[in-house]
Every structure is written in C-alpha cells, then in structure tokens.
Design a protein around this motif. Structure first.
Motif, mmCIF file in Angstrom:
data_model
loop_
_atom_site.group_PDB
_atom_site.id
_atom_site.type_symbol
_atom_site.label_atom_id
_atom_site.label_comp_id
_atom_site.label_asym_id
_atom_site.label_seq_id
_atom_site.Cartn_x
_atom_site.Cartn_y
_atom_site.Cartn_z
ATOM 1 N N PHE A 111 -15.029 20.201 2.130
ATOM 2 C CA PHE A 111 -15.847 20.532 0.967
ATOM 3 C C PHE A 111 -16.525 21.892 1.134
ATOM 4 O O PHE A 111 -16.457 22.746 0.258
ATOM 5 C CB PHE A 111 -16.906 19.439 0.763
ATOM 6 C CG PHE A 111 -17.841 19.694 -0.380
ATOM 7 C CD1 PHE A 111 -17.534 19.252 -1.664
ATOM 8 C CD2 PHE A 111 -19.043 20.367 -0.185
ATOM 9 C CE1 PHE A 111 -18.404 19.482 -2.723
ATOM 10 C CE2 PHE A 111 -19.915 20.603 -1.238
ATOM 11 C CZ PHE A 111 -19.590 20.160 -2.512
ATOM 12 N N PHE B 204 -13.656 17.452 -4.801
ATOM 13 C CA PHE B 204 -14.921 18.018 -5.279
ATOM 14 C C PHE B 204 -15.541 17.193 -6.410
ATOM 15 O O PHE B 204 -16.765 17.081 -6.499
ATOM 16 C CB PHE B 204 -14.713 19.461 -5.741
ATOM 17 C CG PHE B 204 -14.307 20.381 -4.618
ATOM 18 C CD1 PHE B 204 -15.253 20.923 -3.775
ATOM 19 C CD2 PHE B 204 -12.975 20.682 -4.397
ATOM 20 C CE1 PHE B 204 -14.889 21.762 -2.728
ATOM 21 C CE2 PHE B 204 -12.592 21.515 -3.361
ATOM 22 C CZ PHE B 204 -13.554 22.061 -2.525
ATOM 23 N N ARG C 156 -19.086 15.307 1.859
ATOM 24 C CA ARG C 156 -19.334 16.744 2.030
ATOM 25 C C ARG C 156 -19.215 17.122 3.505
ATOM 26 O O ARG C 156 -20.211 17.208 4.223
ATOM 27 C CB ARG C 156 -20.698 17.115 1.457
ATOM 28 C CG ARG C 156 -20.761 16.840 -0.032
ATOM 29 C CD ARG C 156 -21.897 17.568 -0.708
ATOM 30 N NE ARG C 156 -21.755 17.481 -2.160
ATOM 31 C CZ ARG C 156 -22.440 18.196 -3.031
ATOM 32 N NH1 ARG C 156 -23.326 19.081 -2.598
ATOM 33 N NH2 ARG C 156 -22.250 18.059 -4.326
ATOM 34 N N LEU D 29 -16.182 26.673 -0.092
ATOM 35 C CA LEU D 29 -17.323 27.235 -0.800
ATOM 36 C C LEU D 29 -17.957 28.383 -0.015
ATOM 37 O O LEU D 29 -18.390 29.389 -0.591
ATOM 38 C CB LEU D 29 -18.363 26.143 -1.059
ATOM 39 C CG LEU D 29 -17.998 25.130 -2.155
ATOM 40 C CD1 LEU D 29 -18.985 23.969 -2.149
ATOM 41 C CD2 LEU D 29 -17.971 25.806 -3.525
ATOM 42 N N LEU E 21 -19.674 25.656 -11.408
ATOM 43 C CA LEU E 21 -19.803 24.665 -10.332
ATOM 44 C C LEU E 21 -21.144 23.926 -10.403
ATOM 45 O O LEU E 21 -21.576 23.337 -9.412
ATOM 46 C CB LEU E 21 -19.668 25.358 -8.973
ATOM 47 C CG LEU E 21 -18.330 26.045 -8.685
ATOM 48 C CD1 LEU E 21 -18.345 26.689 -7.299
ATOM 49 C CD2 LEU E 21 -17.174 25.056 -8.791
ATOM 50 N N LEU F 265 -21.737 20.471 -8.986
ATOM 51 C CA LEU F 265 -21.904 20.255 -7.548
ATOM 52 C C LEU F 265 -23.354 20.419 -7.105
ATOM 53 O O LEU F 265 -23.675 20.133 -5.947
ATOM 54 C CB LEU F 265 -21.034 21.249 -6.763
ATOM 55 C CG LEU F 265 -19.518 21.125 -6.934
ATOM 56 C CD1 LEU F 265 -18.814 22.219 -6.143
ATOM 57 C CD2 LEU F 265 -19.025 19.757 -6.494
ATOM 58 N N CYS G 110 -26.000 23.891 -4.145
ATOM 59 C CA CYS G 110 -25.086 22.779 -3.850
ATOM 60 C C CYS G 110 -25.567 21.918 -2.690
ATOM 61 O O CYS G 110 -24.919 20.919 -2.349
ATOM 62 C CB CYS G 110 -23.696 23.313 -3.544
ATOM 63 S SG CYS G 110 -22.835 24.021 -4.968
ATOM 64 N N LYS H 270 -10.253 27.235 -10.736
ATOM 65 C CA LYS H 270 -10.559 26.036 -11.517
ATOM 66 C C LYS H 270 -9.753 24.845 -11.011
ATOM 67 O O LYS H 270 -10.270 23.719 -10.908
ATOM 68 C CB LYS H 270 -10.267 26.282 -12.999
ATOM 69 C CG LYS H 270 -11.241 27.232 -13.675
ATOM 70 C CD LYS H 270 -10.847 27.449 -15.130
ATOM 71 C CE LYS H 270 -11.799 28.412 -15.820
ATOM 72 N NZ LYS H 270 -11.414 28.651 -17.237
ATOM 73 N N PHE I 68 -11.268 23.597 -7.522
ATOM 74 C CA PHE I 68 -12.551 22.894 -7.543
ATOM 75 C C PHE I 68 -12.595 21.769 -8.577
ATOM 76 O O PHE I 68 -13.635 21.105 -8.724
ATOM 77 C CB PHE I 68 -13.681 23.899 -7.761
ATOM 78 C CG PHE I 68 -13.865 24.810 -6.586
ATOM 79 C CD1 PHE I 68 -14.445 24.348 -5.418
ATOM 80 C CD2 PHE I 68 -13.400 26.123 -6.629
ATOM 81 C CE1 PHE I 68 -14.580 25.174 -4.306
ATOM 82 C CE2 PHE I 68 -13.533 26.961 -5.525
ATOM 83 C CZ PHE I 68 -14.125 26.484 -4.357
#
Length: 587
Positions: free
Chosen positions: A402, A379, A398, A406, A576, A579, A464, A371, A374
């Motif tokens: 970024f 982000f 991005r 992920l 998420l 995102l 995303c 947590k 991100f």
C-alpha cells in the motif's frame, strides 16, 4: 542412466578420461589425460566432471596456442623481420638464452673448481675486465660483446645468416636482421643485463663473496628486469583486494563475481595475462550475448557456457544489451587497472561494448495508468494483503504494497530507498516531517553520495495516515517500516517487491514496454518540472548528482523551501481522498 562420454568409473570412484588431440600430443607428452573426480556419487561427479573437462580443454587450447606462437616466432625469425616480434616474444627469447647461459656457467664453474688447475689470478682479472667493459657508460666498449652474443642467440633461434660472399668465410656468421629495429635494441639491452649478472655471479663464486644465487635459482625475470608472468587468477585477486578501488555495492560485487567466473571459463584462470588477446575478449562477449538472465541461479551446477547453450536451444531470452555492456565495462575496468599497475602494456578489452538497438525508455505513468493502479482492490478494499490482494473485499491492509507506491508517487524515491526505510528515517526537521534517505547502517544502501538526502513529506501522504503508520511501527518495535520485506542475497529489500509489482501492473492492464515501478519517479520529476521547481532543488530532492561547482557547499536548501516544492506535486485527474484517514488503523 544416460552415458556420459569421457566419464569413467573405477573401483567405485569416478574419473575424467580424455583422449589428447593428435595435434597437441607432443606438447602434452601423453595420449590420454586421466583425472580423479574424488567422489563415488554420480551427481557430484557430473558437476566436477564439467569443471575438470573445461580445465583440460583449456590446457589443450593453451598447448595449441603455444605451438602456434612458437611457429609464428620461428617464421618471423626465419624471414629476418624482427619488427614483427611483440615485446613479449623478445623477452621470451632473452629469458630462454639466459636460462641456458646460467646452466652453462654453472657447469664451467664446477669444472674449474674440480680441476683446481686454473690460474685464479688470471681468471679473476679477466672477469673483472669483462665486467668493466659490460658496465662501461660508453656503448663502443660493450656493444661488440653484446652484439656477438645477440648474433649467436638469433642464429640459434632460427634467424637467417648473412649470405657467404666469396669462397672463404673467415669471419663468424651473422644473422641477416635489421639492428636498427626497436626489437633488436630491446633484445640487446636484455642480453647486456644478463651478461652483467652472469659476470657478477661468477665473480662472487670465485672470490667467496657469494654462492652464485643465479646458478641455483630461476631468477631470470628479476635479473633481466622483465615483467613477471602473472595469471588471470592473480590479476583478479589483486584487483579485488586493491583498497584504491573504493567501496562497491553488494550488487556490483555480485556482478563482478559473475564476470570473473566467465573470464576464468573462457580464458582459464592460469592463463598469463600478457597472452590474453582480443579474440579471447570477443569470445567472452559472445558468451554474455547468449546468457539468459540469472544464469548462475537458474542453472546451478552448470558452467556459464552450458547455461548459454541450454538457453539458445530452449529459446530463452538473453541478457539485455545494457546488461551485456555493463559486464563488458567491468572487464574493461579490470584490464585498465592491469595497465595502470603495469601488469600488461595495453588493454585487450577496450571498445568492446555493442551498440544498443532501439532503447526501451522508462515512461511515466499516464493519468489513466495511475487511476487503474489506485482503483485496484489493494487500495479500495481487498480480501487481504497476501494472495487475496487482487480480490475485492472489506479490508484495507496498509503494509508495503500500500505505502511504497504512494511514497514513490509523491516523493520520487527509488524502489529500494522506499523498501529499506526504518521508523527512525521518518523524523522532523525545522518543524516539517521529512524522510531521511540514507545508509544509516550496513543494511541500508544509497545509489550514490547524492542519493543521501532529505525529502519533506507530501501533505497527501500525511492525510492518508502515514505518520500514524510510522508511530505504530515504532510502538511495535519494528526495525523497519515494512518488516514483511526481507533482503535478498545482495542485501536489497526491493527484489521480491519489484517482481510482485510487475505482476500487479499486468493485472491492472498495464503491460506496455517501459512501464515499471521506476515510472513513478519519472512522473514525479515531470510534476516538479511543470510546477517550476528549479533544477538544483529538483536534483536535491531526487538524489541526482549536482553538476554545479557550488553543489557541495553549505547545509543545503531550507526545509521549508523543499517542503513547498514537494507540495507542488499534483496529478490532475487522480483523486485519492478516499484514502484519507484521521488515524491509522491496521486492518
């Protein structure tokens, strides 16, 4: 400018001038050593001076060692205890005898030819008879001659003679040694070979069948069948050029170069490999244990020993136990190769590794850690993807910073596997978008053969906008997905990213022991296990070697099955959705 002892200047050129220690003056043959550094620049001279000084000091140490070995040999012989001699010492005794014998035979032959008064037929017949005796398959024929020569050799080398019994000693004195020892038998076998070679050499001269090759060369090693003396430098060159070693990664080769530099510095490249001892290995281990990380980069122009001394004096952290043991394993691999190739009889480097203290294990990120990661401005919104990545702002760039976390979060890729991805590595297989983890060109690397694999994309990363990012990279003609990352000297794209990510974790309050980028991979493996994904499919997705007999058979698992497995990776409490986008827009 500070004065440097032993560094002198003459006519503008710098020299190394060192006094020879008194205990080795006789062996070295002079009281001072003077070496031109071949430069008029003091900065260059200092670098060369350190290397030359280390080389000269190794020569002094070699002279001391030789004197010690000679004294030890004479003590062993003086006690009559041949069993104390090492095989190499026995070979040295035979070689010295053979060299003197070659010179003596050459002088005898010259005198015979010059006088011209010899009965050639008688001499030739005598030599042939002697040769028949020496080459006879019956030991009773050749043993008296060989024993006579060995006795003279041992007496001349310092072995004690048998005590005289009675008032008159009518027979030839013999050394008081045990002829049943392996060392005596080894010496006798070498002497017999030498006697046969000398006999054939003289026959060749008398009959005109040859010119006496032994008399004009130092062929003792080949003639006696003694293992040739080879230096550490020769060993390293032969080891590195051996095609049987297989391929090595650039990182491994870089580590080997550092290990070789340390070996040359501690032992000396010119040192005979058969004279490398356990003590040398312990000194090498001590050096590794005091070296700081990246010593060759941080202390350019200095020897590793000097780098270690600076590190100790300044309290710099030393190499980890794991790294030290890795270096020692490489040293052991080198000498195991030397044993296998019959350069040495046994490895002096076996069992050198040290027991690690409390191991720092890599732990998966906790829910709170994820947590925190991100929820970072990178982000949720930052100023930019450069120095402003940690400052809140309106942008959501991005790039590698970024996407790489992920990718690791949902697919378990190792850091460099993610950093080196190309647009073509994202493809479709059996109707599913997948990541090809592979070494498709010379710039890409996989950790092992098992590391080459296919990992279906997780639905979350698709949501995303990752496929849109890939399409844009293709459209822009980028050779790599993360074109902002460059390879280091070893060819890895992950080096700078790893250092940045460590700083990023600290900025998010995650600085505990064991927390690193690799924690993503540990957490991902836990999620697969908790989801009930079988071990063989976990291995296939993670790029771990399959221990099953059938692991190398067939095409592998169906893409649909693997896609379902990857889709089971979930992180409770981590949302998420903020995102998710429909199309990728580079801000």
């Amino acid at each position: 400018m500070a004065h440097q002892p032993n560094l002198t200047e003459r006519n503008g050129t710098f020299y190394l001038r060192m006094r020879v220690p008194l205990d080795v003056v006789e062996a070295v043959g002079r009281t001072h050593v003077v070496v031109s550094l071949k430069t008029k620049e003091r900065r260059v001279a200092l670098t060369r001076f350190r290397l030359e000084q280390a080389r000269v000091e190794r020569q002094f140490e070699a002279a001391r060692q030789q004197a010690t070995d000679t004294a030890a040999l004479r003590r062993s012989l003086a006690s009559g205890r041949l069993e104390k001699l090492a095989p190499g010492e026995v070979e040295g005794l035979a070689l010295r005898w053979f060299e003197h014998a070659v010179q003596r035979v050459a002088r005898t032959s010259r005198n015979t030819f010059q006088t011209g008064s010899a009965d050639w037929d008688a001499v030739l017949a005598e030599l042939k008879a002697e040769g028949d005796v020496l080459t006879s398959p019956d030991p009773q024929d050749f043993e008296p001659t060989v024993r006579h020569t060995v006795d003279h050799l041992l007496l001349a080398a310092g072995a004690p003679p048998e005590p005289i019994r009675g008032r008159i000693q009518r027979r030839v004195r013999r050394p008081q040694v045990d002829e049943d020892t392996a060392q005596y038998q080894q010496l006798a076998a070498l002497v017999r070979r030498g006697l046969v070679a000398l006999n054939r050499d003289r026959l060749a001269q008398l009959t005109g069948a040859g010119e006496g090759a032994i008399a004009v060369s130092s062929g003792g090693l080949e003639v006696l069948g003694v293992r040739p003396r080879r230096s550490l430098d020769e060993l390293i060159r032969a080891f590195t050029s051996d095609p049987g070693r297989g391929s090595r990664t650039a990182k491994t080769e870089t580590d080997y170069r550092m290990v070789f530099a340390a070996l040359r510095e501690v032992i000396g490249g010119e040192t005979d490999v058969s004279r490398i001892t356990r003590d040398h290995m312990r000194r090498l281990r001590d050096l590794f244990r005091t070296l700081p990380p990246n010593a060759t980069k941080r202390f350019r122009g200095r020897t590793l020993t000097q780098a270690a001394e600076v590190a100790v004096s300044e309290g710099l952290p030393a190499l980890s136990t794991k790294t030290v043991n890795g270096h020692l394993t490489m040293v052991s691999t080198l000498f195991n190769w030397a044993v296998r190739e019959e350069w040495v009889e046994r490895s002096p480097a076996s069992g050198l590794t040290i027991e690690a203290g409390q191991k720092i294990t890599r732990e998966p990120f906790s829910s709170g850690h994820l947590k925190a990661i991100f929820a970072a401005p990178l982000f949720v919104g930052c100023q930019n993807d450069g120095s402003g990545y940690a400052q809140p702002g309106p942008n959501q760039p991005r790039g590698a910073r970024f996407w790489v976390p992920l990718i690791a979060l949902f697919h378990g890729l190792r850091l460099n596997e993610a950093c080196q991805l190309r647009p073509d590595d994202i493809a479709e297989r059996d109707g599913f978008p997948v990541i090809h983890v592979r070494a498709a060109d010379a710039s890409q690397k996989v950790k092992s053969r098992a590391g080459t694999r296919i990992v279906p994309l997780h639905p979350e990363i698709i949501a995303c906008g990752f496929l849109g990012f890939v399409a844009e990279a293709r459209h822009q003609g980028h050779a790599r997905l993360f074109h902002e990352l460059s390879a280091d000297a070893r060819g890895y794209f992950s080096d700078a990213f790893q250092k940045w990510f460590s700083r990023f974790l600290a900025s998010r309050g995650i600085a505990q022991r064991g927390a690193s980028f690799h924690s993503f991979r540990h957490g991902w493996a836990d999620r697969l296990r908790e989801a009930g994904v079988p071990e063989d499919r976990r291995r296939a997705l993670g790029g771990w070697a399959d221990t099953g007999v059938d692991g190398s058979y067939g095409r592998g698992f169906p893409t649909k099955m693997l896609a379902e497995d990857v889709g089971k990776v979930e992180y409770p409490g981590l949302d998420l959705k903020f995102l998710h986008i429909q199309s990728f827009v580079n801000t």
